[in-house]
Every structure is written in structure tokens, then in C-alpha cells.
Design an enzyme around this catalytic site. Structure first.
Site, short mmCIF file in Angstrom:
data_model
loop_
_atom_site.label_atom_id
_atom_site.label_comp_id
_atom_site.label_asym_id
_atom_site.label_seq_id
_atom_site.Cartn_x
_atom_site.Cartn_y
_atom_site.Cartn_z
N GLU A 25 3.77 -18.07 -28.99
CA GLU A 25 2.09 -18.75 -28.52
C GLU A 25 2.07 -20.08 -28.20
OE1 GLU A 25 -0.88 -20.37 -31.20
OE2 GLU A 25 -0.03 -19.52 -33.19
N LYS A 159 -2.46 -18.72 -44.44
CA LYS A 159 -2.64 -19.93 -44.49
C LYS A 159 -3.37 -19.91 -45.87
CE LYS A 159 0.01 -23.48 -42.50
NZ LYS A 159 -1.01 -24.29 -40.48
N1 PSU Z 1 -3.35 -21.16 -38.37
C1 PSU Z 1 -2.14 -21.71 -38.49
N2 PSU Z 1 -1.19 -22.53 -37.67
C2 PSU Z 1 -1.61 -22.15 -36.38
C3 PSU Z 1 -2.68 -21.64 -36.58
C4 PSU Z 1 -3.63 -21.02 -37.33
O1 PSU Z 1 -1.49 -21.85 -39.36
O2 PSU Z 1 -1.01 -22.97 -35.54
C5 PSU Z 1 -3.32 -21.47 -34.63
C6 PSU Z 1 -2.56 -20.24 -33.65
O3 PSU Z 1 -3.04 -20.48 -32.71
C7 PSU Z 1 -4.59 -19.50 -34.47
C8 PSU Z 1 -5.27 -20.31 -34.26
O4 PSU Z 1 -4.07 -18.51 -33.34
O5 PSU Z 1 -4.77 -21.56 -34.90
C9 PSU Z 1 -6.65 -19.59 -34.77
O6 PSU Z 1 -7.75 -20.23 -35.20
P1 PSU Z 1 -9.53 -19.65 -35.19
O7 PSU Z 1 -9.39 -20.00 -36.87
O8 PSU Z 1 -10.15 -20.44 -34.63
O9 PSU Z 1 -9.63 -18.45 -34.28
#
Ligand code: PSU
Ligand code: MN
Length: 305
Positions: A25, A159
Site C-alpha cells: 500500500e 493497533k
Molecule cells: N493503521 C496503521 N498504519 C497505517 C494505517 C492504519 O497502523 O498506516 C493506514 C492504512 O493505510 C489503513 C488506513 O488502510 O490507515 C485506515 O484508515 P481509516 O481508519 O481512515 O480507514
């Protein structure tokens, strides 16, 4: 080739020859880590995939196309440019139609990987059900995408900025198998522990590859989530992380950060307040996941499996 895809020639050749390919990603580059560590890490992660026998395909949206496999220059631009969109599923048509620069989240990367015929995708941490979701409904589109799209996603767990228990519940609702590699407990990104039992455990990449084939050949569409625990030497103790996570959530609440800005805000806050300790662990565990994902991709391509 799909009209909206721009597949790098090396990736295209690997796919047509049935060689192992691992998708990566790009939100992690643009919104997950500070420059220049983000670019360094993205390039090291690609190298790690190669070192373990697979071809890396970092995914982003550039010039109105879903790019599968980026040049070093494109990765550097994503890491440096100030106007990079964080692209989840709902943002894809806008960013493509407007020809903006877009870094893809887990959800968008999965979808594009699947369009290109890639079955294995490596990341650090996925999005999930946020703490307080019973009030604010903040549930990442990464989860619904896991329910829909047939890609195996390798991460270091979830996380603890998220509600891990609710995230596991939601994955169960969506029918997503969650497998932890080599241990019974589901890991929580910085820590190999979370106090939640993993729904499934497997001890070899071959077993996981076999389950992927079984699932999809039965017509059970959707992802598998593979949790690869952080090696013990790199762990940040949950007690240390917890106080920073609570402070980060508090800061987000008082400054009114929400929606798509919340996850990047929390990641940045934690990285800045742990004097780089969390960033060092973050980088090491993504490389660890890249090596694991490449080995899984190699096993997945074995005809015997
Ligand atoms: N969680 C992490 N590191 C990240 C992300 C999430 O520990 O880099 C990033 C990833 O790209 C994930 C996105 O798909 O954040 C999720 O964002 P949201 O919660 O807005 O869907
Ligand atoms: Mn959200």
C-alpha cells in the site's frame, strides 16, 4: 488489461508467468510515516520482498490510473508531495476522474490488487473499529473490503488505537478468517500480545497458502487476514503505548479531528510522542511482514499446494 489499470511491465510479466507477486500500500508512505523515513522504508520493503523471492507491486493512483508497481521516482514523489490524497474506496472515482495524486489505504489497495490479479498484500496495520465506535460509527472501510475482496492481507495485527475486540467481532460478522502465525494470541502491531485469542493459528506459510486456495476454490469470496506478530526484540510494551494512545485520542477529541483524518492524526501523534521508538518498531515490523508475505506468495504459487 483493465482500462483503469497501469501495471508496471515487471509486475505484468511476473503475473502472466505465474511468478509470486506481493502488493504493497501507499498510504503508509504518504500519511503513515514522516519524510524521509517513509521513502527509505518503502524502498527497503520492496527490496525485502525481492530478497524472499517475490516481485513487489506498490500501488497508488497517479495520472488518472490505478498504478500497480511504481518506479523509485514515483515512490519518492508520493513521500514528498504535500497534496497527496488518502484514498479509501469511496475516494477512488473522485481522485481518478480529477487525476489527483492518491495514496491507497488497505481497502483501496486490496481492490486494485484484486483487479490486477494479485492475491497477496502486505501492510503494517489495518484500519478497524475505532474506540468509541458505538457512538461515532467510525469503522474503517478496510473491514468491509476484507469481507468482499479475495486477497490475503498480511499485517502485524491491529493497533490498539482501535478497539481490537470489536474489530475481531466485526471480522467474524463479515466471514473473514483471521489467522495468527505461530502463536495463539492475536498481536497488536507494536506488541505480539493483545490479550485477545486469535480465532485461528497456523504455523507455516504452506498451510496458509493451502487455506487461501481452499477458500477461493469453494467460491467463498473475500479476504483472509494473516497476523504476523512483531518479533520480541522489536516490541514496544503495551503499557508504554497505552498512555500515548490515550493522549492521542484525547487530543483528537479536543481538536475535533474525525473521519478520514483520524487515523493519520493518531499515527503521527504517537510517532512524535514516543521519540521515534514506535517509528523504529513500525519500520522493522513492516519489513518483517514483507519477508513473510513474499514467502507466502512463493508457497501460493507452488503447484503441489
Ligand atoms: N493503521 C496503521 N498504519 C497505517 C494505517 C492504519 O497502523 O498506516 C493506514 C492504512 O493505510 C489503513 C488506513 O488502510 O490507515 C485506515 O484508515 P481509516 O481508519 O481512515 O480507514
Ligand atoms: Mn474512519
Amino acid at each position: 488489461m483493465h482500462h483503469w489499470l497501469n501495471i508496471h511491465p515487471e509486475v505484468n510479466t511476473a503475473l502472466s508467468e505465474g511468478k509470486p507477486v506481493v502488493a504493497l500500500e501507499s498510504t503508509i508512505i504518504s500519511h503513515g510515516m514522516p519524510w524521509p523515513k517513509n521513502v527509505e522504508t518503502a524502498l527497503q520493503v520492496e527490496q525485502e520482498v525481492r530478497n524472499h523471492g517475490a516481485i513487489p507491486a506498490t500501488i497508488a493512483i497517479l495520472d488518472g490510473k490505478c498504478c500497480v508497481g511504481l518506479t523509485t521516482q514515483q515512490i519518492e514523489n508520493l513521500g514528498k508531495a504535500s497534496e497527496v490524497w488518502k484514498v479509501s474506496l469511496r475516494d477512488m472515482p473522485y481522485v481518478i476522474a480529477k487525476k489527483l495524486i492518491g495514496a491507497t489505504t488497505v481497502a483501496a489497495t486490496m481492490r486494485i490488487a484484486s483487479m490486477a490479479g494479485i492475491r497477496i498484500f502486505v501492510t503494517g496495520g489495518i484500519g478497524g473499529v475505532h474506540r468509541g465506535a458505538t457512538r461515532n460509527m467510525d469503522i474503517s472501510a478496510d473491514l468491509t473490503e476484507l469481507g468482499n475482496t479475495s486477497v490475503a492481507v498480511v499485517s502485524a495485527g491491529v493497533k490498539s488505537i482501535l478497539d481490537i475486540g470489536l474489530t475481531l467481532e466485526y471480522l467474524e460478522t463479515l466471514g473473514v478468517p483471521v489467522v495468527t502465525f505461530g502463536q495463539d494470541e492475536f498481536p497488536s502491531f507494536y506488541s505480539s500480545k493483545s490479550s485477545f485469542r486469535s480465532p485461528l493459528r497456523m504455523d507455516s506459510t504452506m498451510e496458509i497458502a493451502d487455506m487461501m486456495k481452499t477458500k477461493w476454490s469453494m467460491g467463498l469470496d473475500g479476504a483472509l487476514l494473516i497476523a504476523n506478530p512483531v518479533p520480541e526484540a522489536l516490541e514496544v510494551k503495551p503499557e508504554i503505548m497505552e498512555k500515548h494512545i490515550e493522549a492521542a485520542i484525547e487530543a483528537a477529541n479536543t481538536t475535533g479531528v474525525s473521519g478520514k483524518d483520524l487515523t493519520p492524526f493518531l499515527l503521527k501523534y504517537i510517532s512524535e510522542h514516543t521519540e521515534g521508538e514506535s517509528l523504529a518498531a513500525n519500520i522493522a515490523l513492516i519489513k518483517n511482514n514483507a519477508a513473510f508475505g513474499a514467502r507466502l506468495a512463493v508457497d501460493y504459487q507452488r503447484p503441489s499446494c
